[in-house]
Scaffold this motif. Structure first.
Motif, PDB file in Angstrom:
ATOM      1  N   GLN A  59      -4.744  11.657   4.869  1.00 24.34           N
ATOM      2  CA  GLN A  59      -3.564  11.675   6.574  1.00 24.34           C
ATOM      3  C   GLN A  59      -2.565  10.582   5.835  1.00 24.34           C
ATOM      4  N   LEU A  60      -2.376   9.141   5.545  1.00 21.09           N
ATOM      5  CA  LEU A  60      -1.731   8.094   5.674  1.00 21.09           C
ATOM      6  C   LEU A  60      -0.916   8.171   3.947  1.00 21.09           C
ATOM      7  N   VAL A  61      -1.106   8.767   3.414  1.00 20.41           N
ATOM      8  CA  VAL A  61      -0.256   8.936   1.582  1.00 20.41           C
ATOM      9  C   VAL A  61       0.404  10.429   2.451  1.00 20.41           C
ATOM     10  N   PHE A  62       0.215  11.552   3.317  1.00 21.20           N
ATOM     11  CA  PHE A  62       0.843  12.500   3.408  1.00 21.20           C
ATOM     12  C   PHE A  62       1.957  12.245   5.057  1.00 21.20           C
ATOM     13  N   ARG A  63       1.725  11.329   6.024  1.00 21.21           N
ATOM     14  CA  ARG A  63       2.786  10.779   6.526  1.00 21.21           C
ATOM     15  C   ARG A  63       3.432  10.127   5.663  1.00 21.21           C
ATOM     16  N   LEU A  64       2.997   9.054   4.795  1.00 18.63           N
ATOM     17  CA  LEU A  64       3.994   7.758   4.407  1.00 18.63           C
ATOM     18  C   LEU A  64       5.353   9.188   3.587  1.00 18.63           C
ATOM     19  N   ARG A  65       4.265   9.673   2.480  1.00 23.24           N
ATOM     20  CA  ARG A  65       5.701  10.610   1.957  1.00 23.24           C
ATOM     21  C   ARG A  65       6.353  11.563   2.706  1.00 23.24           C
ATOM     22  N   PHE A  66       5.412  12.476   3.453  1.00 22.12           N
ATOM     23  CA  PHE A  66       6.397  13.461   4.006  1.00 22.12           C
ATOM     24  C   PHE A  66       7.235  12.880   5.426  1.00 22.12           C
ATOM     25  N   LEU A  67       6.823  12.291   5.623  1.00 20.16           N
ATOM     26  CA  LEU A  67       7.301  11.849   7.478  1.00 20.16           C
ATOM     27  C   LEU A  67       7.731  10.487   7.243  1.00 20.16           C
ATOM     28  N   GLU A  68       7.505   9.299   6.633  1.00 20.04           N
ATOM     29  CA  GLU A  68       8.617   8.911   6.679  1.00 20.04           C
ATOM     30  C   GLU A  68       9.102   8.279   5.508  1.00 20.04           C
ATOM     31  N   GLY A  69       8.873   9.935   4.213  1.00 18.04           N
ATOM     32  CA  GLY A  69      10.123   9.521   2.973  1.00 18.04           C
ATOM     33  C   GLY A  69       9.846   8.544   2.332  1.00 18.04           C
ATOM     34  N   TYR A  70       8.804   7.866   2.209  1.00 18.15           N
ATOM     35  CA  TYR A  70       8.356   6.991   0.882  1.00 18.15           C
ATOM     36  C   TYR A  70       8.496   7.404   0.024  1.00 18.15           C
ATOM     37  N   THR A  71       8.757   7.024  -1.343  1.00 14.83           N
ATOM     38  CA  THR A  71       8.085   8.106  -3.023  1.00 14.83           C
ATOM     39  C   THR A  71       6.891   7.447  -3.187  1.00 14.83           C
ATOM     40  N   GLY A  72       6.321   8.227  -4.022  1.00 12.00           N
ATOM     41  CA  GLY A  72       4.837   8.169  -4.470  1.00 12.00           C
ATOM     42  C   GLY A  72       4.911   6.647  -5.022  1.00 12.00           C
ATOM     43  N   GLU A  73       5.677   6.338  -5.686  1.00 13.72           N
ATOM     44  CA  GLU A  73       5.264   4.982  -6.140  1.00 13.72           C
ATOM     45  C   GLU A  73       5.307   4.115  -5.467  1.00 13.72           C
ATOM     46  N   GLU A  74       5.958   3.743  -4.218  1.00 12.26           N
ATOM     47  CA  GLU A  74       6.062   3.046  -3.990  1.00 12.26           C
ATOM     48  C   GLU A  74       5.141   2.673  -2.146  1.00 12.26           C
ATOM     49  N   ILE A  75       4.634   4.525  -2.006  1.00 11.29           N
ATOM     50  CA  ILE A  75       3.524   4.698  -1.230  1.00 11.29           C
ATOM     51  C   ILE A  75       2.244   3.413  -2.170  1.00 11.29           C
ATOM     52  N   SER A  76       1.891   3.923  -3.441  1.00 11.16           N
ATOM     53  CA  SER A  76       1.336   3.423  -4.652  1.00 11.16           C
ATOM     54  C   SER A  76       1.027   2.089  -4.732  1.00 11.16           C
ATOM     55  N   VAL A  77       2.531   1.093  -4.220  1.00 10.59           N
ATOM     56  CA  VAL A  77       2.107  -0.056  -4.420  1.00 10.59           C
ATOM     57  C   VAL A  77       2.153  -0.869  -2.873  1.00 10.59           C
ATOM     58  N   MET A  78       2.811  -0.460  -1.822  1.00 16.04           N
ATOM     59  CA  MET A  78       1.862  -0.502  -0.187  1.00 16.04           C
ATOM     60  C   MET A  78       0.469  -0.072  -0.029  1.00 16.04           C
ATOM     61  N   LEU A  79       0.164   0.969  -0.602  1.00 18.19           N
ATOM     62  CA  LEU A  79      -1.352   1.116  -0.780  1.00 18.19           C
ATOM     63  C   LEU A  79      -2.613   0.106  -2.079  1.00 18.19           C
TER      64      LEU A  79
END
Length: 158
Positions: free
Chosen positions: A115-135
């Motif tokens: 859920q968290l990764v999906f929300r960050l990517r598709f609802l918040e608009g972060y890139t996969g790389e940004e999500i990787s760094v954030m989490l």
């Protein structure tokens, strides 16, 4: 001497931390708050920070900033989920439409990490790389969680 160390730490790293926070959250007020909270956390852990070398202090500050931003995101996500469960008259923001409620129901059936990764990517608009760094996850883990969540959601929609 202790005061000068903190002044130098602030002078050396404030702008760099602020740029990183802006890159992650894309909101200047939130970024500034996160940086200030980072320095407050450093002051709360004075014995730890004082024992570190200059490069270790910098790394400690960046790790604290990242953790604060992740905690903030998680808290906001939980608040959003809580707000979605309130009766319409209790919601302060604009009422969600049927489609929004339906989407939330589908997303709530996913495991929390997906859920968290999906929300960050598709609802918040972060890139996969940004999500990787954030989490603090490997990029491959982010991609696999996104793939699994998309497949599960597609299956639910059929």
């Amino acid at each position: 001497m202790v005061d000068t160390m903190w002044e130098e730490l602030y002078k050396q790293h404030y702008q760099e931390l602020l740029r990183k926070a802006m890159h992650i959250c894309r909101n200047s007020a939130q970024a500034e708050d996160a940086v200030q909270d980072t320095f407050l956390r450093a002051l709360q852990n004075v014995s730890v920070v004082e024992d570190l070398g200059p490069s270790q202090r910098r790394a400690w500050l960046f790790r604290a900033l990242k953790n604060l931003l992740i905690d903030s995101f998680r808290r906001n996500t939980l608040e959003d989920q809580y707000t979605m469960g309130l009766p319409p008259e209790a919601a302060v923001e604009q009422e969600p439409g049927f489609e929004d409620i339906e989407n939330e129901l589908f997303l709530s059936k996913l495991p929390l990490e997906e859920q968290l990764v999906f929300r960050l990517r598709f609802l918040e608009g972060y890139t996969g790389e940004e999500i990787s760094v954030m989490l603090n996850l490997p990029a491959g883990t982010v991609r696999s969680r996104l793939s699994r969540s998309r497949k599960k959601l597609q299956k639910m929609l059929k």
